[in-house]
Design an enzyme around this catalytic site. Sequence first.
Site, PDB file in Angstrom:
ATOM      1  N   HIS A  58       0.847  -1.194   0.000  1.00  0.00           N
ATOM      2  CA  HIS A  58       0.000   0.000   0.000  1.00  0.00           C
ATOM      3  C   HIS A  58       0.882   1.243   0.000  1.00  0.00           C
ATOM      4  CE1 HIS A  58      -3.893  -1.950   1.732  1.00  0.00           C
ATOM      5  NE2 HIS A  58      -3.318  -2.720   0.828  1.00  0.00           N
ATOM      6  N   GLU A  60       0.904   3.989   1.783  1.00  0.00           N
ATOM      7  CA  GLU A  60       1.399   4.433   3.086  1.00  0.00           C
ATOM      8  C   GLU A  60       2.523   3.531   3.599  1.00  0.00           C
ATOM      9  OE1 GLU A  60      -3.091   5.334   2.935  1.00  0.00           O
ATOM     10  OE2 GLU A  60      -1.754   3.723   2.295  1.00  0.00           O
ATOM     11  N   CYS A  88      -6.308   2.267   5.195  1.00  0.00           N
ATOM     12  CA  CYS A  88      -6.904   1.018   5.668  1.00  0.00           C
ATOM     13  C   CYS A  88      -6.402   0.724   7.080  1.00  0.00           C
ATOM     14  CB  CYS A  88      -6.549  -0.124   4.715  1.00  0.00           C
ATOM     15  SG  CYS A  88      -4.849  -0.706   4.885  1.00  0.00           S
ATOM     16  N   CYS A  91      -2.566   0.001   7.316  1.00  0.00           N
ATOM     17  CA  CYS A  91      -1.744   1.197   7.188  1.00  0.00           C
ATOM     18  C   CYS A  91      -1.885   2.082   8.425  1.00  0.00           C
ATOM     19  CB  CYS A  91      -2.114   1.969   5.932  1.00  0.00           C
ATOM     20  SG  CYS A  91      -1.689   1.073   4.414  1.00  0.00           S
TER      21      CYS A  91
END
Length: 160
Positions: A58, A60, A88, A91
């Site tokens: 992801h 992040e 999410c 993260c």
Amino acid sequence: MIVANKDEANHFLATAIKLAHENVLSGGRPFGAVIVNEGKVIATGVNEIHRTHDLTAHAELLAIRTACASHGPGSLKNSTVYASGHPCPMCMAAMRMAGVQQIFYAYSNEDGAPYHLSTADIYADLRRPFSEQSMSITHLPQKDESAPSLYEQWAQAQKA
């Protein structure tokens, strides 16, 4: 607590959104992240699941990895993350563990829901007790009387 001014927040959010747009053009998902410490960008990331086939790739998390690799793990203390979309739970947890002080995001879970880009259902599931979550989670203690516990071993190694 650090609070970015509105112009600064909008500037860095625009950067995260630009990264996300560029990622879409290269076949990726619409997520970009910018990590800022003391007014300076220390790392950026985009969602790279399409390239790596790694479900943890992801924006992040990749930005966190980049910041830690180039500036050290302490670089995230008191930093700010600007994300194109609502982070999410994975993260969010990583940012908390890394010491990120604040997060700004541009697109909400509600914005992403019609496009299957919302993690609201995961957040809701995580609020339930383990016994009621959609994934089976079981604590199964392990004891070996002939050796120190795993955590005891780690604590002893830290003193050495």
